[in-house]
Write a protein that holds these residues in place. Structure first.
Motif: not given
Length: 339
Positions: A40-43, A138-139, A200, A136, A95, A45
């Protein structure tokens, strides 16, 4: 008293812990030792910008870099030295990270768990975070940074003749202004809880902890200025004195999950699922031992049964499995907890 207990635990673990045969080998499953099955590298988003950090359910790792030292000190699956393990965790969806540092020569930090060097330096941590967040955007990642060395028997000792721990941290932060969310690293003014849109692509410092507990000055977030062990918003009952007491730790995690779900939605909650002692290794508390189920499979079952309906807060784990990470992420806005 708490620190003395920690030192005693480390010493007795190293010299008098039960042979591994005393605990049954626990197979990896969706909750335990299968981190790489999650991707889940961009969850984040999918989560709206206006979502407050307190509303998020963040999978986290306790003693994030602790992969060396064997059963008494290892808390995470080994995906490589020099920050390789951190990269794997971030790609899986972690995260919230828990970084423990020793003051080294040249006013630098090395990463330790107690007396055991974890074959990584703080520059490795920041390099991997910068690379991940750059790829990434968004994270966000929330970090707790702790001065690990007390100088007591069984702990590490900081190198002499160096700057103070916060002064060294300031040197690192000054070299990477684009990496950190700046309001969280101001020494004299803690930051209010941000929205996701504001952080972000940034690393957020939650708290800077001293060697004997308690925050250092006013770094981090306002809510955590009194983070010193277990409190209203932090559950960190780490002492699990025997295998049977894993059941008590499970209940502490469950009660805090319930409190988080029903609690003030503007407040952040941090729930440590980890535990250990001279007679219980971190892997046993996480995965189970002998006749006692571990915290991780219990947690996944509890979440799957629908007891939590809104949020889990920051759940800080040892040896998390991919299925558990997946489940925690689905509590966030933009996801379906029942999917």
């Amino acid at each position: 008293m708490k620190r003395a207990l920690a030192v005693f635990t480390l010493i007795t673990t190293l010299v008098a812990a039960p042979h591994p045969a005393a605990a049954a080998t626990v197979a990896a499953d969706a909750s335990y030792r299968t981190l790489s099955t999650a991707h889940h590298p961009d969850w984040m988003r999918a989560v709206p910008d206006a979502t407050g950090l307190a509303a998020l359910s963040l999978p986290g790792t306790h003693d994030t870099m602790a992969i060396h030292g064997g059963g008494p000190t290892q808390t995470q699956e080994d995906f490589g030295d020099s920050g390789g393990t951190l990269t794997a965790q971030l790609a899986a969806g972690i995260r919230m990270i828990d970084i423990r540092a020793r003051v080294n020569g040249g006013n630098t930090f090395t990463i330790h768990h107690g007396a055991v060097y974890q074959h990584a330096n703080f520059d490795d941590v920041l390099d991997k975070l910068a690379a991940f967040l750059g790829a990434h955007p968004s994270e966000t990642v929330v970090m707790r940074l702790k001065q690990e060395c007390t100088g007591e028997l069984g702990s590490c000792t900081d190198a002499p003749g160096q700057l103070s721990f916060p002064d060294i941290f300031d040197l690192y932060a000054a070299k990477r202004p684009a990496l950190f969310w700046q309001p969280s690293i101001q020494r004299g003014t803690a930051a209010a809880t941000p929205t996701l849109g504001a952080i972000r692509g940034k690393l957020v410092l939650a708290v800077l902890h001293g060697a004997f507990g308690g925050p250092i000055e006013h770094y981090g977030l306002i809510q955590f200025l009194d983070w010193n062990g277990t409190s209203t918003y932090v559950q960190d009952n780490y002492n699990v004195p025997n295998i049977g007491a894993i059941a008590t730790k499970r209940d502490q995690v469950r009660r805090f999950l319930d409190a988080t779900d029903a609690g003030d939605p503007t407040k952040m909650y941090v729930n440590f699922t980890s535990g250990a002692s001279a007679f219980v290794q971190p892997q046993w508390c996480a995965g189970g031992a002998l006749w006692v189920p571990g915290v991780n499979p219990f947690l996944l079952d509890y979440l799957n049964q629908g007891h939590v309906t809104h949020r889990t807060g920051m759940v800080v784990m040892d040896f998390p499995g991919g299925g558990l990470i997946d489940r925690l992420i689905r509590f966030n806005p933009g996801f379906s907890a029942s999917a």
